[in-house]
Scaffold this active site. Structure first.
Site, PDB file in Angstrom:
ATOM      1  N   LYS A  75       5.317  -9.636   9.487  1.00  0.00           N
ATOM      2  CA  LYS A  75       4.711  -8.669  10.412  1.00  0.00           C
ATOM      3  C   LYS A  75       3.185  -8.781  10.399  1.00  0.00           C
ATOM      4  O   LYS A  75       2.537  -8.692  11.432  1.00  0.00           O
ATOM      5  CB  LYS A  75       5.136  -7.246  10.085  1.00  0.00           C
TER       6      LYS A  75
ATOM      7  N   MET B 267       0.844  -1.194   0.000  1.00  0.00           N
ATOM      8  CA  MET B 267       0.000   0.000   0.000  1.00  0.00           C
ATOM      9  C   MET B 267       0.886   1.252   0.000  1.00  0.00           C
ATOM     10  O   MET B 267       0.454   2.332   0.420  1.00  0.00           O
ATOM     11  CB  MET B 267      -0.945  -0.018   1.200  1.00  0.00           C
TER      12      MET B 267
ATOM     13  N   ALA C  70       4.132   3.909   0.816  1.00  0.00           N
ATOM     14  CA  ALA C  70       4.903   4.401   1.965  1.00  0.00           C
ATOM     15  C   ALA C  70       5.983   3.356   2.286  1.00  0.00           C
ATOM     16  O   ALA C  70       6.084   2.856   3.419  1.00  0.00           O
ATOM     17  CB  ALA C  70       4.010   4.701   3.165  1.00  0.00           C
ATOM     18  N   LEU C  71       6.739   3.036   1.268  1.00  0.00           N
ATOM     19  CA  LEU C  71       7.650   1.883   1.334  1.00  0.00           C
ATOM     20  C   LEU C  71       8.806   2.126   2.308  1.00  0.00           C
ATOM     21  O   LEU C  71       9.283   3.249   2.477  1.00  0.00           O
ATOM     22  CB  LEU C  71       8.213   1.589  -0.064  1.00  0.00           C
TER      23      LEU C  71
ATOM     24  N   HIS D 259       9.504  -3.558   3.039  1.00  0.00           N
ATOM     25  CA  HIS D 259       9.000  -3.832   1.688  1.00  0.00           C
ATOM     26  C   HIS D 259      10.161  -4.168   0.753  1.00  0.00           C
ATOM     27  O   HIS D 259      10.062  -5.067  -0.083  1.00  0.00           O
ATOM     28  CB  HIS D 259       8.286  -2.602   1.109  1.00  0.00           C
TER      29      HIS D 259
HETATM   30  O1  PAF Z   1      -0.184  -5.742   3.737  1.00  0.00           O
HETATM   31  C1  PAF Z   1      -0.606  -4.844   2.980  1.00  0.00           C
HETATM   32  O2  PAF Z   1       0.049  -3.841   2.736  1.00  0.00           O
HETATM   33  C2  PAF Z   1      -1.996  -4.997   2.373  1.00  0.00           C
HETATM   34  O3  PAF Z   1      -2.870  -5.615   3.264  1.00  0.00           O
HETATM   35  C3  PAF Z   1      -1.991  -5.686   1.018  1.00  0.00           C
HETATM   36  C4  PAF Z   1      -1.526  -7.136   1.125  1.00  0.00           C
HETATM   37  C5  PAF Z   1      -1.115  -4.920   0.047  1.00  0.00           C
HETATM   38  C6  PAF Z   1      -3.421  -5.710   0.446  1.00  0.00           C
HETATM   39  O4  PAF Z   1      -3.923  -4.415   0.269  1.00  0.00           O
END
Ligand code: PAF
Length: 288
Positions: free
Chosen positions: A151, A29, A31-32, A36
């Protein structure tokens, strides 16, 4: 890095590669952070093509304020992905994921208690939204391997059920939680912590370790109480702190040497809700 904004373009692009190249997919989603990027790096190591998606999925937010305030750092995200060597960024808007003419269903998956305990109990509808969006994203990105973070332990168990039900050929790879030097689990929501809460935030990881250090035990309650006291001593409001079986997420009252467990918590640091977990014994969990 190629940036694709249309679902159709992304699908067609990957469809043309499928079979000849292995595809790794990292849904996010945005805001890496380093967490990530460790998923991206693992995918790059394992697969020929790495696809990252950034989409803040409205259907998984049970709290409108949380959605409203979810951090967005798209320019920085693009630079980080480029610097890491990600091949494709899928960057859809809401219409591309939930078009008017397409009913994007919540897939029917047998979740047992996985859907109703902890995050499932405290965030009604959250996992339906996650299943809905991940299912749609998998149809668009058609990966061979899907990368998720430890997490969100409950989330990756639920997604593993989705794969077992509908996508038997996709391998789920779960990557250990990336932590700051002081132990705080990396999270996009950490960006919202003020200085005072940021200083106190390592208490969350310390409290989980406090429980782990007392295991095995015939009575978990005193250990949980100690952890609760530690957290509330720092003014965290604890939503739950649980010792559970790492396959079923059923809560345990005693832990023997043979058990494989997960210690999970969700707390409020002021307005900000943070989650964390640790496995016991360490590295007990084998991703499927
Ligand atoms: O973990 C996340 O960032 C979200 O739940 C995901 C898997 C991208 C689904 O929107």
């Amino acid at each position: 890095m190629i940036i694709l904004k249309r679902s159709k373009d992304c699908y067609e692009f990957l469809r043309a590669l499928k079979g000849n190249k292995s595809i790794g997919f990292v849904p996010t989603m945005g805001a890496l952070h380093e967490g990530h990027l460790s998923l991206i790096k693992s995918s790059m190591y394992d697969c020929n093509i790495t696809v990252c998606s950034i989409f803040v999925n409205p259907t998984q937010f049970n709290n409108p304020d949380d959605l409203e305030n979810y951090p967005s750092t798209i320019e920085q995200d693009v630079s980080l992905l480029e610097a890491t060597g990600c091949d494709i960024l899928f960057l859809p808007d809401a219409y591309e994921i939930y078009p008017d003419n397409l009913e994007v269903k919540v897939p029917d998956v047998q979740l047992d208690e996985l859907g109703t305990v902890m995050e499932g109990a405290k965030r009604p509808g959250h996992f339906d939204g996650v299943l809905q969006v991940v299912n749609r994203l998998l149809q668009i990105t058609i990966p061979d391997r899907l990368y998720m973070g430890q997490k969100d332990f409950q989330q990756q168990l639920i997604i593993s059920r989705l794969l077992k039900t509908y996508y038997k050929d996709i391998v789920l790879v779960t990557i250990p939680t990336a932590r700051e030097k002081d132990g705080l689990a990396m999270s996009s929501r950490n960006k919202r912590l003020d200085k005072e809460w940021r200083q106190k935030a390592p208490t969350i990881f310390e409290s989980l370790n406090l429980i782990a250090s007392g295991l095995p035990t015939v009575n978990i309650d005193p250990l949980i109480q100690k952890a609760l006291d530690k957290l509330s001593g720092q003014n965290f409001v604890v939503e739950y702190i649980e010792v559970a079986d790492s396959d079923t997420l059923l809560s345990l009252k005693k832990v023997s040497e043979k058990d494989k467990i997960i210690i999970c918590t969700a707390v409020y640091a002021g307005e900000i809700r943070l989650i964390d977990n640790i496995l016991w014994p360490e590295n007990a969990f084998q991703s499927t």
